[in-house]
Design an enzyme around this catalytic site. Sequence first.
Site, mmCIF file in Angstrom:
data_model
loop_
_atom_site.group_PDB
_atom_site.id
_atom_site.type_symbol
_atom_site.label_atom_id
_atom_site.label_comp_id
_atom_site.label_asym_id
_atom_site.label_seq_id
_atom_site.Cartn_x
_atom_site.Cartn_y
_atom_site.Cartn_z
ATOM 1 N N GLY A 191 8.474 -4.318 -5.096
ATOM 2 C CA GLY A 191 7.946 -4.971 -3.912
ATOM 3 C C GLY A 191 9.002 -4.995 -2.826
ATOM 4 O O GLY A 191 9.944 -4.200 -2.825
ATOM 5 N N LEU A 203 12.759 -0.261 -7.233
ATOM 6 C CA LEU A 203 12.230 -1.107 -6.177
ATOM 7 C C LEU A 203 11.059 -1.919 -6.714
ATOM 8 O O LEU A 203 10.173 -1.382 -7.398
ATOM 9 C CB LEU A 203 11.769 -0.269 -4.987
ATOM 10 C CG LEU A 203 12.864 0.251 -4.047
ATOM 11 C CD1 LEU A 203 12.291 1.271 -3.066
ATOM 12 C CD2 LEU A 203 13.521 -0.897 -3.288
ATOM 13 N N HIS A 210 11.270 1.915 1.169
ATOM 14 C CA HIS A 210 10.287 2.538 0.292
ATOM 15 C C HIS A 210 9.951 3.965 0.711
ATOM 16 O O HIS A 210 9.608 4.800 -0.138
ATOM 17 C CB HIS A 210 9.000 1.708 0.248
ATOM 18 C CG HIS A 210 9.042 0.545 -0.689
ATOM 19 N ND1 HIS A 210 9.689 -0.633 -0.382
ATOM 20 C CD2 HIS A 210 8.533 0.385 -1.942
ATOM 21 C CE1 HIS A 210 9.565 -1.472 -1.394
ATOM 22 N NE2 HIS A 210 8.875 -0.878 -2.354
ATOM 23 N N HIS A 224 -0.334 3.806 -8.675
ATOM 24 C CA HIS A 224 0.314 3.759 -9.986
ATOM 25 C C HIS A 224 -0.320 4.823 -10.880
ATOM 26 O O HIS A 224 -0.819 4.539 -11.972
ATOM 27 C CB HIS A 224 0.210 2.366 -10.585
ATOM 28 C CG HIS A 224 1.046 1.359 -9.857
ATOM 29 N ND1 HIS A 224 2.380 1.172 -10.116
ATOM 30 C CD2 HIS A 224 0.737 0.507 -8.842
ATOM 31 C CE1 HIS A 224 2.865 0.250 -9.304
ATOM 32 N NE2 HIS A 224 1.899 -0.167 -8.510
ATOM 33 N N HIS A 239 0.337 1.721 -1.551
ATOM 34 C CA HIS A 239 1.711 2.026 -1.127
ATOM 35 C C HIS A 239 2.005 3.525 -1.234
ATOM 36 O O HIS A 239 2.723 3.986 -2.126
ATOM 37 C CB HIS A 239 2.769 1.176 -1.823
ATOM 38 C CG HIS A 239 2.586 0.892 -3.284
ATOM 39 N ND1 HIS A 239 2.406 1.892 -4.227
ATOM 40 C CD2 HIS A 239 2.609 -0.265 -3.979
ATOM 41 C CE1 HIS A 239 2.303 1.353 -5.416
ATOM 42 N NE2 HIS A 239 2.425 0.041 -5.298
ATOM 43 N N ASP A 291 3.731 -5.537 0.844
ATOM 44 C CA ASP A 291 3.993 -5.564 -0.607
ATOM 45 C C ASP A 291 5.073 -6.607 -0.892
ATOM 46 O O ASP A 291 5.937 -6.431 -1.751
ATOM 47 C CB ASP A 291 4.424 -4.189 -1.108
ATOM 48 C CG ASP A 291 4.333 -4.055 -2.633
ATOM 49 O OD1 ASP A 291 3.794 -4.968 -3.279
ATOM 50 O OD2 ASP A 291 4.833 -3.053 -3.169
ATOM 51 N N GLU A 344 -4.151 -5.506 -8.099
ATOM 52 C CA GLU A 344 -3.304 -4.333 -8.299
ATOM 53 C C GLU A 344 -3.006 -4.204 -9.785
ATOM 54 O O GLU A 344 -2.087 -4.820 -10.311
ATOM 55 C CB GLU A 344 -2.008 -4.441 -7.495
ATOM 56 C CG GLU A 344 -1.220 -3.138 -7.535
ATOM 57 C CD GLU A 344 0.114 -3.205 -6.828
ATOM 58 O OE1 GLU A 344 0.721 -2.142 -6.650
ATOM 59 O OE2 GLU A 344 0.549 -4.316 -6.458
#
Length: 372
Positions: A298, A296, A242, A187, A208, A263, A124
Site C-alpha cells: 500500500g 511495497l 509504485h 493480483h 493498481h 491504496d 480486494e
Amino acid sequence: MTTRVLQGRMLSTAGWLDGELHLDDNGRIAAIDGRLAGAGEPARYLLPGFIDLHVHGGGGVDIMQGGGAVSHVGRTHARFGTTSLLATTMTAPRTELERVLAALGQHSAMRATGSARVLGVHLEGPYINPGKLGAQPDDAVAAVMAEIDYYRSLAPLKVLTLAPEIAGHHEVIRRLSADGIRVQIGHSLGSYEDGVAALQQGASGFTHLFNAMTGLHHRAPGMVGAALAHAEYAELIPDLLHVHPGAMHAALRAIPRLYCVTDSTAAAGMPDGEYQLGSHTVTKCMGGVRLADGTLAGSTLTMDQALRNLVQIGLPLAQASNRLSLYPADYLGVTDRGRLEAGAWADIVVMDPQLAVQQVFVEGECLELANA
C-alpha cells in the site's frame, strides 16, 4: 433558503470559470455564477472533491479493524481533500471478512461529521492468485457466488478485485457485472489473453495498474498489455514509488479514463513507524510502506499529494483533477459527485496556487481541518 458563496477559479463542467459558487442548505450546489477564466494566476482554486476508490486505512487505523475504523479513516482523508471513498478490505479468512463487512455495512449507512462519505466497499481479494499476493495475506480462495452474495448482504459492495485466470471466475465476472458491480483484474498471473477474455466477460477495470500483475513484454503482453490495449478505465497509484512517471505517461496516453487512487494504509497522515495492514505489520519509512522483505505494501499517499504529483509530471491541472474526481465518479456511475455543477453535492476542495488544501466541503459541511 439561504445560500453560502465561495469565490475563486472553479473547475466546472463547463471548464474553468472565475466567479462564485453558491451552496444551498441541503448540501448541494445551488448555482454557479462565473465567466471564462482569465490568464492570470487565481488567488485560489475550487475543485471537485476527490473520490478515492481504494482506501485501506489512514491516521493510524486500518479498515480491517472494523468497528468505527471507517469513520476515523474518513476523517483522516477528508483533511486532504477526499470527500468520498470506498473502504477497501484485505484478503482474509471468511470469518474475519464477515466481521469487517458487517461493521462497514453499519457505518457506511450514515456519514460521520467531519468525514468523507463512504460510498461502499472495494473487496480486494480473497479471490486473487496465491502466486501474486503482493502485500495481501496468504488467504486467497476461489470465488463462489453464494459467498459473494452473502458478503453483499452485509455491506454495499461496489468494486471487487479478482484474478480472472482462476477456474470459475469468468462466471463470477458475468454475474457481478450484470448486477452493476465493477469487477477489476488484479493480483493476477494471467496472460494477455486472460485479460482480454475477462474484459469481454464484463470486467471493467484493473487494480493498481502495473502492480501485482503480469507485466508487458513485446512477445507476452501480459495483463498490463491487455489494459493498455483495451481498457477504458483502470486505477493507478501516483505516489511516484509504485509506478515510474514514464509508465504513468504510457498508461495516461493509452487508457482514456485512467483514474488515480491512494491504496493508502493506516500509515497515511502518520509519522514513520510500524502499522497494521490487515494481518500484516508494515513499516512506514522514506515515504513508503513495506513488508519486512521490502515488498511495497500500500502507500502513505493522500489525494492532494496525488494531484500535485500528476501536475509535477506534466498534466494540466484540469486533467489531473478529473482523474481524481470526475473519472472515478463516472466509473461507479455516480452522477452527482466528482463535478461542480448545479444540483451536485457540494463536495469541494479549495486550494491555493501551490495546490495546498485551504478548505474542504463534504456535502456542504465545511470541515475543521486543524482539528480533524
